[in-house]
Design an enzyme around this catalytic site. Structure first.
Site, PDB file in Angstrom:
ATOM      1  N   HIS A 101      20.023 181.605  48.932  1.00 33.75           N
ATOM      2  CA  HIS A 101      19.121 182.753  49.088  1.00 33.75           C
ATOM      3  C   HIS A 101      19.798 184.013  48.528  1.00 33.75           C
ATOM      4  O   HIS A 101      19.153 184.841  47.871  1.00 33.75           O
ATOM      5  CB  HIS A 101      18.801 182.928  50.580  1.00 33.75           C
ATOM      6  CG  HIS A 101      17.563 183.713  50.862  1.00 33.75           C
ATOM      7  ND1 HIS A 101      17.163 184.043  52.135  1.00 33.75           N
ATOM      8  CD2 HIS A 101      16.625 184.251  50.053  1.00 33.75           C
ATOM      9  CE1 HIS A 101      16.040 184.733  52.090  1.00 33.75           C
ATOM     10  NE2 HIS A 101      15.690 184.872  50.835  1.00 33.75           N
ATOM     11  N   HIS A 129      21.572 179.488  53.095  1.00 33.64           N
ATOM     12  CA  HIS A 129      21.670 180.961  53.133  1.00 33.64           C
ATOM     13  C   HIS A 129      22.315 181.476  51.841  1.00 33.64           C
ATOM     14  O   HIS A 129      21.876 182.474  51.263  1.00 33.64           O
ATOM     15  CB  HIS A 129      22.549 181.406  54.310  1.00 33.64           C
ATOM     16  CG  HIS A 129      21.863 181.419  55.637  1.00 33.64           C
ATOM     17  ND1 HIS A 129      20.643 182.012  55.847  1.00 33.64           N
ATOM     18  CD2 HIS A 129      22.257 180.935  56.845  1.00 33.64           C
ATOM     19  CE1 HIS A 129      20.310 181.889  57.136  1.00 33.64           C
ATOM     20  NE2 HIS A 129      21.268 181.240  57.752  1.00 33.64           N
ATOM     21  N   HIS A 143      23.247 174.005  55.863  1.00 33.86           N
ATOM     22  CA  HIS A 143      22.538 175.161  56.432  1.00 33.86           C
ATOM     23  C   HIS A 143      23.100 176.462  55.842  1.00 33.86           C
ATOM     24  O   HIS A 143      22.354 177.296  55.315  1.00 33.86           O
ATOM     25  CB  HIS A 143      22.696 175.152  57.958  1.00 33.86           C
ATOM     26  CG  HIS A 143      22.064 176.316  58.649  1.00 33.86           C
ATOM     27  ND1 HIS A 143      20.872 176.215  59.326  1.00 33.86           N
ATOM     28  CD2 HIS A 143      22.450 177.608  58.794  1.00 33.86           C
ATOM     29  CE1 HIS A 143      20.546 177.403  59.834  1.00 33.86           C
ATOM     30  NE2 HIS A 143      21.507 178.260  59.526  1.00 33.86           N
ATOM     31  N   GLU A 144      24.406 176.628  55.936  1.00 29.22           N
ATOM     32  CA  GLU A 144      25.011 177.864  55.422  1.00 29.22           C
ATOM     33  C   GLU A 144      24.875 177.952  53.903  1.00 29.22           C
ATOM     34  O   GLU A 144      24.708 179.039  53.347  1.00 29.22           O
ATOM     35  CB  GLU A 144      26.486 177.955  55.850  1.00 29.22           C
ATOM     36  CG  GLU A 144      26.720 177.983  57.350  1.00 29.22           C
ATOM     37  CD  GLU A 144      25.892 179.037  58.091  1.00 29.22           C
ATOM     38  OE1 GLU A 144      25.542 180.073  57.488  1.00 29.22           O
ATOM     39  OE2 GLU A 144      25.578 178.812  59.270  1.00 29.22           O
TER      40      GLU A 144
END
Length: 677
Positions: A474, A471, A467-468
């Protein structure tokens, strides 16, 4: 000379952590504010007619060193804080808030911005330039530029108070987390706990010169105890300690701070012409209005609640049958859920953990990023770190060109807040024809290695890392001109799409076989365990969804309701917000709001619904990958080009539709969650 006030000379222009002393921060910030003020004055006093270049672009690129230094400082305040840093934060936050107001309440500067904004249709601007102009104009109009002088002064006062209160809130929660210890000297009290958790508890006790075992409120200590410890009374004690953080009517109590933050946000919104703080915030979100958010959450609630009630009843019956308990309490939830999961799927985290050695999972995330986006990760040791645990990487593309510098910080410690997050130490942008690449960091709190075992992750920790890392991708793959539109600088209810979509690879055989290898034997995870992971993926999805909805509704209750001045009792108000989502009996000693850092300290106020909102996007997006193959280069390139690289340069729905060819359909999420067939 203060090292923070000049361009850094470290490799890749990286942050010189080891050369910074805490006493450098405040004078550097004050000096850099003055330097930025001179830049702003030059823009404001420019005798030439306002143009996009001499006003909007000049404003965008002002204060760059100040932005870098403050990002370093506040990131350290989250990941490696100390009494000194917290004291400095309390001192500089109001100064920075005041300076921010100096810019947005500068009438002469706003006049120049307005002059450009009102003739924007004649300026032949690119899409990104139009977005930047809109954003700059709104940063003034939404933050008081149109107010009279009396109201501008009131706004300044509110913003200064809010800056200090948010910091105090976070400091109190961290102090409460650090203060509590469950010190056990009788090994029977650890009955049920896996060997790895017992060893970690023993090591922690030894590190503090104590006999026996120590359990704390840090997640890698707290979660295994709540999940496996047979001693129900100790689970109750630990659960109440976690649930009562900053809710004890003592020096670290956050009740009045919560009321004051909510009230000041409401007054600020009113001052700016908005009905509530939520109306103010959501104007700049995909959801647009509190009404839409509440409709979205309540529609999900309608679908999830019957499933959650059924799951709760089954869990309660299972607990009563297993241990003849009177009623299911909050401190029973993780314990009996794990036992029921084992019974239904013959699967538990202890079976899985040997296949998820931290180093292998990191490598797995890197391989997935390479297969999808052509990225290479090389560990480097020639840049500074703020702590010995931090890992540093150089990220390059297929041509060997620098994409990003990447920091990863995985283990809990005293100066680090709980949870997991991604952040940035340097943004990506293009200026004067030269591109600056970003420096990105992920921070987590995972199980530490012990004397006998490496760091072995639970499956939940594996999905957290991915998940991190989503990010981080991105941030890393950003390719925009302007720093304020780069990377994760997007609408808050869009920012969770890249992170949540990456979690999906953790459930796929094709991806797991790349990195899920037994830490002792090197054996690839057996197919029956992969199947069990997939089968159990929707286990208690109704309860999990209800929990997320309850947090979203609590957030909206604080920020979308009538005047918070009428709220006298934080706990009673919270219970009312939870009335349609609460299945477990209330615990009078506990309060969620006083430790709800996402909305009272972080940036999620009026935005907690974003997690569920982005789940609709991520389920729909991954469905597209699955149709063509989870490593399909064409789909990955479209995702990279239209979502990851574009940052906040366009409306997120426009970007999503360019990637997907259509608006997202919620059916993909409901199906994945097992809430519809």
């Amino acid at each position: 000379m203060n090292i923070l006030t000049k361009k850094f000379s470290n490799p890749y222009n990286s942050a010189p952590f080891t050369q910074i002393n805490n006493e450098n921060f405040k004078p550097a910030i004050i000096e850099l504010i003055e330097e930025t003020k001179r830049e702003i004055e030059a823009i404001t006093n420019n005798q030439a007619l306002p143009t996009f270049e001499n006003t909007i672009e000049a404003l965008e690129f002002s204060g760059q060193q100040l932005d870098r230094v403050t990002s370093i400082f506040f990131n350290l305040n989250s990941a490696e804080t100390s009494d000194d840093i917290q004291k400095i934060a309390q001192e500089v936050s109001p100064i920075l808030s005041e300076f921010g107001n100096d810019i947005t309440l500068n009438a002469a500067l706003f006049k120049r911005v307005k002059a450009i904004y009102y003739k924007k249709n004649n300026l032949k601007l690119t899409t990104e330039q139009q977005t930047l102009l809109d954003k700059k104009y709104k940063s003034f109009s939404r933050n008081g530029a149109n107010l009279n002088e009396v109201d501008k002064a009131r706004l300044r006062e509110i913003d200064k108070k809010l800056a200090k209160l948010k910091l105090q809130f976070g400091e109190n929660v961290l102090a409460e987390t650090n203060k509590y210890e469950l010190h056990l000297t009788n090994e029977n009290d650890l009955s049920g706990l896996p060997e790895g958790a017992k060893e970690a508890a023993k090591q922690l006790a030894e590190s503090k010169q104590k006999d026996g075992w120590l359990i704390t409120l840090d997640y890698p200590s707290y979660i295994p105890f709540m999940t496996y410890a047979d001693n129900r009374n100790l689970r109750q004690e630990l659960s109440k300690a976690a649930g009562s953080k900053a809710f004890k009517n003592d020096d670290l109590d956050n009740q009045n701070i919560v009321l004051e933050i909510a009230n000041l946000r409401f007054k600020r919104a009113n001052l700016l012409g908005y009905k509530t703080h939520a109306h103010f915030v959501l104007e700049e979100r995909m959801a647009e209005t509190p009404k839409k958010v509440l409709e979205f959450l309540n529609e999900l609630l309608e679908k999830a609640k019957p499933a959650a009630e059924n799951e709760y009843k089954n869990l309660e019956n299972f607990a009563k049958k297993t241990d003849k308990i009177d009623r299911l309490e909050k401190w029973d939830s993780a314990y009996y859920s794990e036992k029921l999961k084992q019974e239904l799927f013959s699967l538990d985290d202890e079976q899985l953990k040997p296949y998820f050695k931290l180093e292998n999972v990191i490598e797995g995330a890197f391989i997935v990023a390479k297969k999808l986006f052509g990225l290479q990760f090389e560990k480097i040791n020639n840049i500074d770190k703020y702590h010995g645990d931090v890992l540093t990487y150089k990220v390059t593309d297929n041509n060997g060109d620098l994409v990003s510098i990447f920091y990863a910080d995985f283990f809990p410690r005293k100066g680090k807040r709980n949870g997991a997050w991604m952040t940035s130490y340097k943004p990506q942008f293009i200026k004067d024809g030269k591109e600056e690449r970003p420096h990105v960091s992920i921070v987590c709190n995972f199980t530490k290695p012990t004397k006998s075992k490496p760091s072995l992750l639970t499956f939940n920790e594996v999905t957290t890392l991915f998940h991190e890392f989503g990010h981080a991708l991105h941030g890393m793959l950003a390719k925009t001109t302007y720093p304020s539109l780069s990377g994760t600088s997007v609408y808050w209810d869009f920012v969770e799409l890249p992170s949540q979509v990456m979690e999906n690879w953790c459930y796929e055989k094709e991806a797991l076989e790349l990195f899920a290898k037994h830490y002792e034997t090197g054996e690839i995870i057996p197919i029956d365990l992969v199947n069990k992971i997939k089968e159990s993926a929707t286990f208690h999805e109704g309860l999990q969804t209800l929990r997320q909805i309850s947090f979203g509704l609590l957030d909206m209750a604080w920020h979308a309701g009538e005047s918070p001045e009428t709220i006298k009792n934080v706990k009673a108000f919270e219970n009312d917000a939870f009335k349609n989502t609460n299945l477990f009996p209330d615990v009078k000693e506990n309060c969620m709001s006083t430790a709800f850092a996402h909305i009272f300290q972080g940036g999620y106020s009026s935005g907690y619904y974003s997690y569920k909102w982005a789940e609709v996007l991520d389920a729909d997006a991954f469905d597209y990958f699955k149709q063509e193959g989870i490593f399909n280069k064409n789909i990955a390139n479209k995702f990279k080009e239209h979502v990851l690289s574009k940052g906040g340069t366009e409306n997120p729905m426009t970007l999503y539709k360019r990637f997907r060819g259509q608006e997202p359909k919620p059916e993909a999420l409901l199906k994945r969650a097992g809430l519809i067939k």
